[in-house]
Scaffold this motif. Structure first.
Motif, PDB file in Angstrom:
ATOM      1  N   PRO A 143       1.508  -1.351  -0.250  1.00 44.61           N
ATOM      2  CA  PRO A 143      -0.411   0.248   0.042  1.00 44.61           C
ATOM      3  C   PRO A 143       1.174   1.435  -0.182  1.00 44.61           C
ATOM      4  O   PRO A 143       2.310   1.357  -0.096  1.00 44.61           O
ATOM      5  CB  PRO A 143      -0.486  -0.125   1.376  1.00 44.61           C
ATOM      6  CG  PRO A 143      -0.046  -1.184   1.792  1.00 44.61           C
ATOM      7  CD  PRO A 143       0.894  -1.714   1.737  1.00 44.61           C
ATOM      8  N   PRO A 144       0.339   2.224  -0.649  1.00 40.88           N
ATOM      9  CA  PRO A 144       1.275   4.369  -0.369  1.00 40.88           C
ATOM     10  C   PRO A 144       1.934   4.108   0.913  1.00 40.88           C
ATOM     11  O   PRO A 144       3.133   4.669   0.486  1.00 40.88           O
ATOM     12  CB  PRO A 144       0.170   5.141  -0.459  1.00 40.88           C
ATOM     13  CG  PRO A 144      -1.036   3.780  -1.330  1.00 40.88           C
ATOM     14  CD  PRO A 144      -0.904   2.793  -0.709  1.00 40.88           C
ATOM     15  N   ILE A 145       1.182   3.778   1.798  1.00 39.95           N
ATOM     16  CA  ILE A 145       1.857   4.090   3.590  1.00 39.95           C
ATOM     17  C   ILE A 145       3.323   3.584   3.483  1.00 39.95           C
ATOM     18  O   ILE A 145       4.018   4.108   3.874  1.00 39.95           O
ATOM     19  CB  ILE A 145       0.647   3.479   4.488  1.00 39.95           C
ATOM     20  CG1 ILE A 145       1.581   4.624   5.662  1.00 39.95           C
ATOM     21  CG2 ILE A 145       1.108   2.126   4.550  1.00 39.95           C
ATOM     22  CD1 ILE A 145       0.848   3.890   6.342  1.00 39.95           C
ATOM     23  N   ILE A 146       3.522   2.459   2.698  1.00 42.38           N
ATOM     24  CA  ILE A 146       4.992   1.701   2.645  1.00 42.38           C
ATOM     25  C   ILE A 146       5.599   2.114   1.923  1.00 42.38           C
ATOM     26  O   ILE A 146       6.869   3.234   2.281  1.00 42.38           O
ATOM     27  CB  ILE A 146       4.950   0.368   2.567  1.00 42.38           C
ATOM     28  CG1 ILE A 146       4.221  -0.694   3.277  1.00 42.38           C
ATOM     29  CG2 ILE A 146       6.344  -0.386   2.213  1.00 42.38           C
ATOM     30  CD1 ILE A 146       4.398  -0.710   4.162  1.00 42.38           C
ATOM     31  N   ALA A 147       5.217   3.103   1.157  1.00 42.84           N
ATOM     32  CA  ALA A 147       6.335   4.253   0.380  1.00 42.84           C
ATOM     33  C   ALA A 147       6.608   4.994   1.231  1.00 42.84           C
ATOM     34  O   ALA A 147       7.661   6.095   0.671  1.00 42.84           O
ATOM     35  CB  ALA A 147       5.901   4.743  -1.239  1.00 42.84           C
TER      36      ALA A 147
END
Length: 330
Positions: A272-276
């Motif tokens: 999910p975008p939160i990882i990046a």
């Protein structure tokens, strides 16, 4: 010490499990049967409920969690009341748990009737695993005192209870139910009113993936289950999922997820975008002192050692702890 009385709407498996959990902790509990049963129907239901409660207590004694001679006194704290007794049973309860089949219309009708009988200061909680609190709240007389409390079966053993307050739930009510659950040895967590809560949402993904691997011939069902017990479950009985991301590093998850998504040709494996975003902000995990959790000021070496000690304890639980082989030359 007089502990608040608890009531359970529905005398099925969930109500019986909650009754055992609260009675074990010293509370009087009333299980209210919600079906009008002619003839000997209620007597049969009550006998079945008592037999299941006694069996649960016998199990707890066999597991060494209580003395066997205490079972009768604990079981005596639970009353089983017929449908017609609800007007007498509900006004004296401080907390009422609803546990009837997952049918919106049935739950709404029941909650409307029950909430009208309850004391104004009492808490009403649905144990639904699928229906969101705000889909039920407008049927309740006092929606500010209503929320979802999702127990996991067997309710008298599994510590977790997922609390999901609604848009109109008074935060003080959530805090009061949290305190009550902690007082009987449960571990409540709060989650937003979203489908699947926490555990069912993660669990559905894991179970479907296990079934998919059997279908694809990746491994046998027996080996998949063995891998889960001795790898996945072993690991996550000690470390939480976000905590484990921090242990390895969010960047490791990012690259591993990208590889799986590309090689298996399925975007469901993508991170999910939160990882990046965390990577860009330097929130990698233990290596940077922050990740999903904050490790600044913590003795990381001592923290890691404590977690490793817990892993070692699980080896004994699984019967896999063995002494080293000594006195033999390689």
């Amino acid at each position: 010490m007089t502990r608040p009385r608890i009531a359970c709407l529905g005398a099925g498996r969930m109500g019986r499990g909650i009754a055992v959990a609260y009675a074990y902790a010293g509370h009087r509990v009333t299980l209210v049967d919600l079906k009008a049963r002619p003839g000997a129907g209620f007597a049969d239901l009550a006998a079945s409920a008592r037999a299941e409660i006694n069996a649960a207590l016998d199990s707890l004694a066999a597991f060494g969690l209580m003395p066997r001679e205490a079972a009768a006194a604990i079981a005596a704290r639970v009353d089983v009341a017929p449908f017609e007794a609800a007007p007498e049973a509900l006004p004296g309860a401080a907390i009422v748990f609803e546990g009837v089949p997952e049918i919106v219309a049935v739950k709404r009708a029941l909650l409307a009737g029950a909430s009208a009988l309850m004391a104004p200061e009492a808490i009403l909680a649905s144990t639904t695993s699928t229906i969101l609190v705000d889909a039920l709240a407008d049927a309740v007389v006092r929606p500010e005192r209503f929320l979802n409390a999702h127990w996991l079966n067997p309710a008298y053993l599994v510590p977790l209870v997922e609390l999901s307050p609604g848009a109109r739930t008074d935060p003080a009510v959530t805090a009061a139910l949290t305190a009550s659950l902690e007082g009987i040895g449960k571990v409540p967590v709060a989650c937003a009113a979203r489908p699947g809560y926490i555990v069912p949402r993660i669990q559905a993904l894991a179970m479907n993936e296990a079934a998919r691997m059997v279908e694809e011939g990746v491994a046998s069902a027996e080996d998949i289950d063995k891998a889960v017990r001795y790898g996945f479950g072993f690991r996550f009985a000690v470390l939480g999922l976000t905590e484990f991301i921090d242990w390895g590093g969010g960047d490791i998850l990012h690259y591993a997820s990208r590889y799986l998504a590309e090689s298996l040709g399925d975007p469901r494996y993508a991170a999910p975008p939160i990882i990046a975003r965390n990577m860009e902000a330097g929130r990698i995990g233990l290596r940077t002192g922050k990740g999903f959790l904050d490790y600044e000021g913590r003795d990381v070496v001592a923290y890691q050692r404590e977690r490793l000690a817990a892993f070692a304890g699980l080896l004994a639980h699984f019967g896999l702890a063995r002494p080293p082989v000594l006195g033999e030359e390689p």
